[in-house]
Write a protein that holds these residues in place. Structure first.
Motif, PDB file in Angstrom:
ATOM      1  N   VAL A  95       0.839  -1.201   0.000  1.00  0.00           N
ATOM      2  CA  VAL A  95       0.000   0.000   0.000  1.00  0.00           C
ATOM      3  C   VAL A  95       0.872   1.248   0.000  1.00  0.00           C
ATOM      4  N   ALA A  96       0.510   2.201  -0.854  1.00  0.00           N
ATOM      5  CA  ALA A  96       1.147   3.515  -0.860  1.00  0.00           C
ATOM      6  C   ALA A  96       0.317   4.428   0.034  1.00  0.00           C
ATOM      7  N   LEU A  97       0.921   4.900   1.105  1.00  0.00           N
ATOM      8  CA  LEU A  97       0.255   5.836   2.011  1.00  0.00           C
ATOM      9  C   LEU A  97       0.553   7.236   1.501  1.00  0.00           C
ATOM     10  N   TYR A  98      -0.487   8.008   1.219  1.00  0.00           N
ATOM     11  CA  TYR A  98      -0.321   9.320   0.594  1.00  0.00           C
ATOM     12  C   TYR A  98      -0.831  10.407   1.522  1.00  0.00           C
ATOM     13  N   ALA A  99       0.082  11.304   1.912  1.00  0.00           N
ATOM     14  CA  ALA A  99      -0.275  12.458   2.742  1.00  0.00           C
ATOM     15  C   ALA A  99       0.017  13.715   1.938  1.00  0.00           C
ATOM     16  N   ARG A 100      -0.914  14.667   1.955  1.00  0.00           N
ATOM     17  CA  ARG A 100      -0.745  15.874   1.138  1.00  0.00           C
ATOM     18  C   ARG A 100      -1.321  17.081   1.859  1.00  0.00           C
ATOM     19  N   VAL A 101      -0.622  18.207   1.710  1.00  0.00           N
ATOM     20  CA  VAL A 101      -1.168  19.504   2.103  1.00  0.00           C
ATOM     21  C   VAL A 101      -0.946  20.459   0.949  1.00  0.00           C
ATOM     22  N   SER A 102      -1.785  21.476   0.880  1.00  0.00           N
ATOM     23  CA  SER A 102      -1.645  22.465  -0.177  1.00  0.00           C
ATOM     24  C   SER A 102      -0.711  23.573   0.283  1.00  0.00           C
ATOM     25  N   LYS A 103      -0.655  24.656  -0.456  1.00  0.00           N
ATOM     26  CA  LYS A 103       0.246  25.753  -0.135  1.00  0.00           C
ATOM     27  C   LYS A 103      -0.249  26.633   1.007  1.00  0.00           C
ATOM     28  N   LYS A 104      -1.439  26.376   1.501  1.00  0.00           N
ATOM     29  CA  LYS A 104      -1.980  27.213   2.571  1.00  0.00           C
ATOM     30  C   LYS A 104      -1.125  27.100   3.818  1.00  0.00           C
TER      31      LYS A 104
ATOM     32  N   GLY B 181      -0.261  26.949   7.685  1.00  0.00           N
ATOM     33  CA  GLY B 181      -0.951  26.367   8.828  1.00  0.00           C
ATOM     34  C   GLY B 181      -1.326  24.913   8.647  1.00  0.00           C
ATOM     35  N   GLN B 182      -1.364  24.422   7.427  1.00  0.00           N
ATOM     36  CA  GLN B 182      -1.662  23.013   7.219  1.00  0.00           C
ATOM     37  C   GLN B 182      -0.399  22.204   7.460  1.00  0.00           C
ATOM     38  N   GLN B 183      -0.543  21.063   8.119  1.00  0.00           N
ATOM     39  CA  GLN B 183       0.608  20.243   8.424  1.00  0.00           C
ATOM     40  C   GLN B 183       0.352  18.808   8.031  1.00  0.00           C
TER      41      GLN B 183
END
Length: 181
Positions: free
Chosen positions: A3-12, A14-16
């Motif tokens: 399984v590929a675990l995918y974590a993403r945040v945008s350019k905003k 405060g997002q971690q």
């Protein structure tokens, strides 16, 4: 299962991504999956190279599934729903942990397809609302005679390099043999 675990945040600000990683790791341990973590920080709607790497790896058979914390971390529009359908048709699975959603060949039925469609409609709706709010904020700032755009900084003090501009521009867009007159 790999399984590929995918974590993403945008350019905003405060997002971690650190908020997503423990959830993904705990889920993969609980299910006894062989997992590899992929992290994408400061992504945009159009540029998500880490996600594209995972998709290509899945197409090559390197992974059997992708797991994300939420659907909106992976999909941002209705057009991307076809990607999940394509990979499920190739015996790949998708898990969206906090929403309790699983899209896989053994769970491919009318109800799961309807849920995926509805959730992606809401993700696109949310993205459009953010865009509308941004435009409204810009209009308000203009009406208050505020200066828009980035502030002057160190990059603005010197003369910018112009030589090779068109060559760099064309290469970024995939042009190979370029002849400039």
């Amino acid at each position: 299962m790999r399984v590929a675990l995918y974590a993403r945040v945008s350019k905003k600000k405060g997002q971690q991504v650190e908020n997503q990683i423990p959830i993904l790791e705990e889920w993969s341990k609980r299910n006894n999956f062989e997992a590899h973590l992929f992290v994408e920080q400061e992504s945009t709607r159009k540029t998500r190279p880490v996600r594209e790497t995972i998709i290509q790896a899945m197409r090559k058979g390197e992974y059997d599934a992708i797991a994300c914390v939420r659907l909106d971390r992976f999909l941002r529009s209705l057009s991307e729903v076809n990607l999940i359908k394509e990979l499920v048709d190739k015996n790949k699975s998708f898990y969206f942990i906090q929403q309790g959603l699983e899209f896989s060949p053994n769970k491919d039925n009318a109800m799961s397809r309807m849920q995926l469609g509805m959730l992606s409609v809401f993700a696109e709706f949310e993205r459009d609302l953010i865009s509308e709010r941004t435009l409204e904020g810009l209009e308000r700032a203009k009406s208050e005679n505020k200066i828009l755009g980035r502030q002057k900084g160190s990059k603005d003090k010197g003369q910018r390099r112009k030589s090779g501009y068109w060559l760099r521009w064309a290469k970024k867009r995939g042009a190979e043999n370029i002849i400039l007159n």
